[in-house]
Design an enzyme around this catalytic site. Structure first.
Site, short mmCIF file in Angstrom:
data_model
loop_
_atom_site.label_atom_id
_atom_site.label_comp_id
_atom_site.label_asym_id
_atom_site.label_seq_id
_atom_site.Cartn_x
_atom_site.Cartn_y
_atom_site.Cartn_z
N TYR A 58 0.81 -1.21 0.00
CA TYR A 58 0.00 0.00 0.00
C TYR A 58 0.85 1.27 0.00
CZ TYR A 58 1.04 -0.33 5.02
OH TYR A 58 1.68 -0.43 6.24
N ASP A 111 1.87 4.44 1.96
CA ASP A 111 1.86 4.96 3.32
C ASP A 111 2.63 6.27 3.31
OD1 ASP A 111 1.15 4.70 6.05
OD2 ASP A 111 3.23 4.26 6.51
N THR A 134 4.91 -7.66 5.63
CA THR A 134 4.85 -9.12 5.51
C THR A 134 3.58 -9.62 6.20
OG1 THR A 134 5.95 -9.61 7.62
CG2 THR A 134 7.36 -9.33 5.67
#
Lengths: 66, 496
Positions: free
Chosen positions: B86, B88, B96
């Site tokens: 994603y 961020d 993980t």
């Protein structure tokens, strides 16, 4: 701590004994091998490096990280 | 008995968008992740007909949920290996899946590198000629900006937080001896002009001992209390005081030794005598900048010790702990963690440069030193800063790390498989398998729940508050017996 001294003392004693010569080349060999590999890499590294080091480094700006 | 140290590693990658006048890291990160997700979809041939890419309201999206138009915010994918990929802040981040052992954490962290590499290649196909998105697995831009590589460890909620802080601080200050990723120069923390090379990427940036912040006034111990599990039973220690590693051994020891020290703290085994630093924040920089490895650190009891001496003390207690309590909490990695730790400390004692290939700082330093000597450069020469940066470049053709010898703990097959396969021994297995089989019925996936959309109303949530439930052993037969997600939910409902 007694335990630590116990564990590490043999290490130090070995270092002072002539027998230690056996082990020394191992470290030396590893260092030599590493140096040889590095030399090889250095011979070809300029092909891998981005051309303009100064500009490349200057342009790498990363804001907003944790 | 310490609970199993379920763990994970989240890495914010550095990112550049070459060939554009004013690169925007958020756009570049979004492009990168969406390109990967789209490429994965093409490869496995998922059916997009029934999908509803808009349903991202909960902040999580499944792999099959990327819109064709680039969204410049909230790009957020959960992968079939159970990981999260994603945007961020202004970086692409890979977390993980939950791992039950330090070796698994290394494996899925390495899978993350492969995912980022594939994402760069996928992005290249969508970008106009002359443009390229490049990612770096490092923690600093060399100009005072840092981004993190965070670790997470599951702890028993019963353990008082103050005991965790007291017990772990010294380890966080001194573990950089073998976990530091190395840095040419310094960017903050005073006397930066005098630093030629230091052990850690992150040491310059810590200003507090304990705190909630992660972007400003960074603390050595982060107090974020968000267990992503049953909050009555568990705590998740969110660790921000670490470097991103490329050496597998470094990641293994970073996670493994920390999990071991935390197990000792959890069992109230750790004796802090002679282990408490007088000024941990000052010490973290002292250790990072001391290439003699001999600098005395002030202890709270008035004495001094080197960082290596403190690590030996921790190690010796760990040896006793292993004998009396066992190392089951490390999920099978215990003996290797203990042996690897001892080897690293012995090497530091005899010749620290021989950590090249197992510690990133030593690997990088060997290259930088050799280059510097060959060309007779000063430490301020931009070429050396470039070598530092390009060490972390993930492009196979540009990565300097990849050209240097390093010790591997995993085969490339194991790493490649982990790109799509979840770990079998945590709840990540359930998450990953559900996404693999029924992506079109998964409305949202979170660390501690899955939300299914079976066409009716309302959506159905499956809570996953136990990190060690949902493993292959338990759910494989369930998956075999259920042909549809509706059947699965019915079975889960009837079994409570």
């Amino acid at each position: 701590m007694a335990e630590r001294e116990l564990k590490r003392r043999p290490e130090r004693e070995r270092e002072q004994e002539p027998a230690e010569v056996e082990e020394a080349p191992q470290g030396g060999e590893k260092a030599e091998k590493l140096k040889a590999e590095l030399d090889e890499l250095l011979d070809e590294i300029d092909e891998v490096l981005e051309d303009n080091a100064e500009e490349f480094v200057r342009n790498y700006v990363q804001k907003g990280g944790q | 008995m310490a609970i199993q140290k379920v763990c994970g590693v989240e890495t914010e990658y550095g990112i550049t968008h070459l060939g554009v006048a004013e690169p925007n890291p958020i756009t570049a990160s979004s492009l990168l992740i969406q390109a990967y997700v789209a490429a994965v979809q093409r490869r496995v041939g998922w059916d997009f007909e029934d999908e509803t890419p808009g349903r991202d309201a909960r902040g999580f999206a499944r792999e099959g949920a990327s819109a064709p138009v680039v969204e410049t915010h909230l790009v957020n994918a959960v992968l079939t290996n159970g990981a999260r990929f994603y945007v961020d802040h202004a970086h692409p981040e890979y977390s993980t899946p939950e791992c039950a052992s330090p070796l698994d954490a290394v494996r899925w962290d390495r899978a993350g590198e492969l995912i980022l590499t594939r994402a760069m290649a996928a992005a290249a196909e969508t970008l106009p000629p002359g443009q390229e998105i490049v990612v770096y697995k490092n923690n600093s831009d060399g100009k005072g900006n840092s981004y993190g590589c965070h670790e997470n460890y599951l702890l028993d909620r019963e353990v008082p937080f103050a005991r965790i802080v007291a017990g772990i601080l010294t380890h966080f200050v001194t573990r950089q001896l073998y976990t530091g990723a190395g840095k040419v120069g310094a960017e903050a923390g005073g006397e930066t002009d005098q630093v030629t090379f230091q052990l850690s990427q992150r040491a310059d940036f810590f200003e507090e001992e304990v705190g909630l912040e992660t972007t400003l006034k960074r603390p050595l111990v982060n107090t974020r209390d968000e267990p992503h599990a049953d909050p009555r039973k568990y705590r998740r220690l969110h660790v921000i005081a670490g470097d991103a590693n490329l050496c597998e051994v470094a990641t293994f020891l970073k996670v493994g030794v920390t999990a071991l020290v935390l197990s000792m703290i959890e069992d109230d085994f750790l004796d802090l005598e002679g282990l408490v630093l007088a000024a941990p924040v000052r010490a973290v920089r002292q250790v990072s900048r001391d290439l003699t490895f001999a600098a005395p650190l002030d202890l709270a009891d008035g004495g001094t010790s080197t960082a290596l001496g403190l690590q030996w003390r921790l190690f010796e207690q760990a040896q006793k702990y292993a004998e009396s309590e066992g190392l089951d909490s490390l999920g099978g990695s215990g003996p290797e963690v203990l042996a690897g730790w001892e080897r690293a400390l012995e090497t530091l004692e005899s010749d620290p440069s021989l950590l090249a290939g197992t510690a990133d700082w030593a690997t990088k330093r060997s290259l930088v030193e050799a280059y510097r000597e060959r060309h007779g450069l000063s430490w301020r020469h931009p070429r050396l800063a470039q070598l530092d940066l390009q060490y972390h470049d993930l492009r196979p053709g540009r990565s300097l790390f990849a050209r240097l010898p390093s010790e591997r703990l995993l085969s490339e097959e194991e790493v490649r498989a982990a790109v799509t396969e979840p770990p079998r021994t945590t709840r990540a297995y359930f998450r990953g398998r559900c996404l693999e089989r029924w992506a079109s019925s998964v409305a949202a996936a979170n660390w501690d729940s899955m939300v299914f959309d079976l066409g009716g109303d309302p959506l159905q949530r499956v809570p996953m508050l136990e990190p060690l439930r949902g493993t292959a052993e338990v759910v494989d037969s369930l998956f075999e017996e259920c042909r549809t997600p509706a059947e699965l939910l019915a079975r889960l409902g009837s079994e409570g």
